[in-house]
Design a protein around this motif. Sequence first.
Motif, mmCIF file in Angstrom:
data_model
loop_
_atom_site.group_PDB
_atom_site.id
_atom_site.type_symbol
_atom_site.label_atom_id
_atom_site.label_comp_id
_atom_site.label_asym_id
_atom_site.label_seq_id
_atom_site.Cartn_x
_atom_site.Cartn_y
_atom_site.Cartn_z
ATOM 1 N N CYS A 93 0.662 -1.117 -0.076
ATOM 2 C CA CYS A 93 0.050 0.125 0.077
ATOM 3 C C CYS A 93 1.022 1.198 0.346
ATOM 4 O O CYS A 93 2.077 0.758 0.557
ATOM 5 C CB CYS A 93 -0.961 0.301 1.368
ATOM 6 S SG CYS A 93 -2.201 -1.494 1.524
ATOM 7 N N THR A 150 3.211 4.104 -0.336
ATOM 8 C CA THR A 150 4.433 3.914 -1.054
ATOM 9 C C THR A 150 5.473 2.752 -1.059
ATOM 10 O O THR A 150 6.396 2.613 -2.233
ATOM 11 C CB THR A 150 5.471 5.024 0.138
ATOM 12 O OG1 THR A 150 5.528 6.429 0.439
ATOM 13 C CG2 THR A 150 6.659 5.399 0.438
ATOM 14 N N SER A 151 4.929 2.584 -0.239
ATOM 15 C CA SER A 151 5.331 1.286 -0.582
ATOM 16 C C SER A 151 5.590 0.136 -1.670
ATOM 17 O O SER A 151 6.025 -0.703 -2.163
ATOM 18 C CB SER A 151 5.180 -0.357 0.984
ATOM 19 O OG SER A 151 5.579 0.156 1.942
ATOM 20 N N SER A 166 5.967 -3.460 2.985
ATOM 21 C CA SER A 166 5.197 -2.706 3.895
ATOM 22 C C SER A 166 6.671 -2.596 5.600
ATOM 23 O O SER A 166 7.378 -3.213 5.617
ATOM 24 C CB SER A 166 4.308 -3.801 5.272
ATOM 25 O OG SER A 166 3.732 -2.682 6.461
ATOM 26 N N GLN A 167 6.504 -0.879 5.271
ATOM 27 C CA GLN A 167 7.193 -0.746 6.416
ATOM 28 C C GLN A 167 6.849 -0.726 7.512
ATOM 29 O O GLN A 167 8.168 -1.240 8.489
ATOM 30 C CB GLN A 167 7.366 1.234 6.621
ATOM 31 C CG GLN A 167 8.206 1.941 6.677
ATOM 32 C CD GLN A 167 8.130 2.479 8.168
ATOM 33 O OE1 GLN A 167 9.025 1.972 9.171
ATOM 34 N NE2 GLN A 167 6.553 2.020 8.817
ATOM 35 N N SER A 168 5.782 -0.788 7.852
ATOM 36 C CA SER A 168 4.896 -0.946 9.183
ATOM 37 C C SER A 168 5.233 -2.078 9.469
ATOM 38 O O SER A 168 5.197 -2.417 10.774
ATOM 39 C CB SER A 168 3.521 -0.663 9.868
ATOM 40 O OG SER A 168 3.222 -1.290 8.452
ATOM 41 N N THR A 200 0.716 -2.974 8.537
ATOM 42 C CA THR A 200 -0.933 -2.905 7.597
ATOM 43 C C THR A 200 -2.014 -3.826 7.365
ATOM 44 O O THR A 200 -1.434 -4.869 6.613
ATOM 45 C CB THR A 200 -0.148 -2.158 5.689
ATOM 46 O OG1 THR A 200 1.162 -1.041 6.564
ATOM 47 C CG2 THR A 200 -1.157 -1.377 5.115
ATOM 48 N N VAL A 217 5.212 10.744 9.112
ATOM 49 C CA VAL A 217 4.264 10.097 8.514
ATOM 50 C C VAL A 217 4.473 9.882 6.670
ATOM 51 O O VAL A 217 4.092 8.749 6.656
ATOM 52 C CB VAL A 217 3.259 10.194 8.130
ATOM 53 C CG1 VAL A 217 1.647 10.033 7.796
ATOM 54 C CG2 VAL A 217 2.651 10.567 10.359
ATOM 55 N N ALA A 234 -1.735 8.565 8.830
ATOM 56 C CA ALA A 234 -1.346 7.916 10.116
ATOM 57 C C ALA A 234 -0.593 6.912 9.180
ATOM 58 O O ALA A 234 -0.056 6.214 8.245
ATOM 59 C CB ALA A 234 -2.272 7.091 10.737
ATOM 60 N N LYS A 235 0.904 6.841 9.877
ATOM 61 C CA LYS A 235 2.032 6.178 10.018
ATOM 62 C C LYS A 235 1.442 4.572 9.356
ATOM 63 O O LYS A 235 1.915 4.178 8.585
ATOM 64 C CB LYS A 235 2.925 6.267 11.164
ATOM 65 C CG LYS A 235 4.477 5.807 10.496
ATOM 66 C CD LYS A 235 5.229 6.338 9.283
ATOM 67 C CE LYS A 235 6.111 5.601 9.115
ATOM 68 N NZ LYS A 235 6.570 6.324 7.344
#
Length: 615
Positions: free
Chosen positions: A307, A309-310, A354-356, A359, A405, A609-610
């Motif tokens: 999703c 930027t990823s 995914s950065q986080s 997601t 963010v 949100a991040k």
Amino acid sequence: MCGIVGYIGHRDAYPVVLKGLQRLEYRGYDSAGIALYDGEELKLCKTKGKVADLKEKLESSISTKGNVGLGHTRWATHGVPNDVNSHPHYSNSGNLVIIHNGIIENYDALKKELKTRGFTFESDTDTEVLVNLIEDVSNKEGVKLGKAVQIALNQTVGAYAIAVFDKRKPNEIVVARLGSPLAIGVGEDEFFIASDASPFIEYTSNAIYLEDGEMAVVRRDKGIKVRKIKDDSLVDPYVQELQLNLEQIEKGGYEHFMLKEIYEQPSAISDTFRGRMLADKGIIRMAGVDDNIERISNAKRILIVACGTSWHAGLVAEYIFEDLARIPVEVEYASEFRYRNPIISENDVVIAISQSGETADTMAAIKLAKEKGAFVFGVCNVVGSSISRETHAGAYTHAGPEIGVASTKAFTTQITVLTLMALKLAKHKGTISHPDFMLLLQEMERIPGKVKLALGSNENIKFIADIYKDARNCLYLGRGFNFPVALEGALKLKEISYIHAEGYPAAEMKHGPIALIDEQMPVVVIATKKGHYEKVVSNIQEIKSRSGKIIAIVTEGDTEVRDLADHVIEVPETMELLTPLLTTIPLQLLSYHIAVMLGKNVDQPRNLAKSVTVE
Ligand code: G6P
């Protein structure tokens, strides 16, 4: 999506919870609240707005005393952001209080049922329903808080990370997770609860990350008991030593996290190489790829799901994988993939970026792909995140915590990892010659230094930002490897300056966007040498003849585009395939400076949100 923090121990809970909320504000920031228990009274203060607003309101309205505290910073799902809908939420009796990150999908049915039993509701939230469901269970069944939480959660459908406190049981906090992250910091007779470890790293480096479907009773005097929510079986918790340090999550002299993170890219990219790439020896080591090399290189197709930027990093990877490893690649928004009955077979490899690593849509896409027998490889930044655990294998980006963010260093390090992976597969499959392989590796090694040089255009970019900061619209164009960079540049501008921006493949401009071009319209064109340079130059001519304002990202020393464009921003020369790692940099800085000049909240743009842990 919402940050939760809790403390139980011997310290004053308020400063711990407040600072924790400030660190978690990247997860949501439309309202915030804190509950404190001082041994006699359970007090609550909540407000629409940021944690800073909460601090002001709380310190002038309630006492900050107490060794137990729960705090919440919200990204609204059910109910508008206002004081009443903010967390924590009391139960009807006022004995229980809850904080919640996630969504209880069947809250409406549960609410109706609870109403028939006399419960009343102040807010529009699903969370207030959950706390009253727990109270209802505890009244009916006469069970302890932990059991009541467990029974109640087994009646819910949805996602949650929750912490619940009962003032009649002041030595414990009950926590649970399903689909939203929850970490417990383990100190000496004190415990911290948070959506990630950042709120408690200065107090302890020992943490337990609850797995999906687990709950824990955290007792000040007796420690932690973890069990499965479904079948009540006890789990032996794994206490992990944290690698995070305080410096990594502070601004380190920069005005904003975003700027710090933009400037961290040379070292973040080097960290992503470290231990993996030996350029002079022609070696790439990636355990997750090495261990599954046949499975991945024999894939009939690679599907990339992500999703935001990823997803853009995935698009860059599509060009790189197909070019180097000659494996067909499709890139999908995770949210679309999961709901469209996709054709996936056991011969497919799915790469989830995914950065986080949290997601929700990406997570759901992974689960679907696994069900259908695909091999799933994760590219995540947050170590130990849900996605990194759910995938069969993976590679971390090692970018360090990204707090702004708007994603920056996560993007370039994702591209770095994916390029290494594509090179490794290409070498294994024999789709790249040895000299080309060596050249690319050696050039990769030079990229951090070249990113540093690209950052040297900051003052020029600031000057350009000042000229175009009042534009209403902006167009970003790029071709080939740089088409996804154009999309990412437009996204950055939208996210933090709220200027409408569109990214397009340069040649597509004439099929629509060209109609928008007039003397008011800035057009950012990525026009680096090689690739489709001459074609892009023609596109620039087309813009110019319609009086559009051209900001061109060019290769150092370029004269042809310089003569045509209104402004040029130079990046060092590199191999075409690696240009996205450089061309992204000026676009990040351009959006940053425009947003700062417009007085926008760069690190916490409105409505975003991040970490998006809801669908
Ligand atoms: C949110 C963030 C974006 C991010 C996207 C995907 O929308 O604001 O910056 O790109 O989520 O997040 P992920 O953690 O999966 O990369």
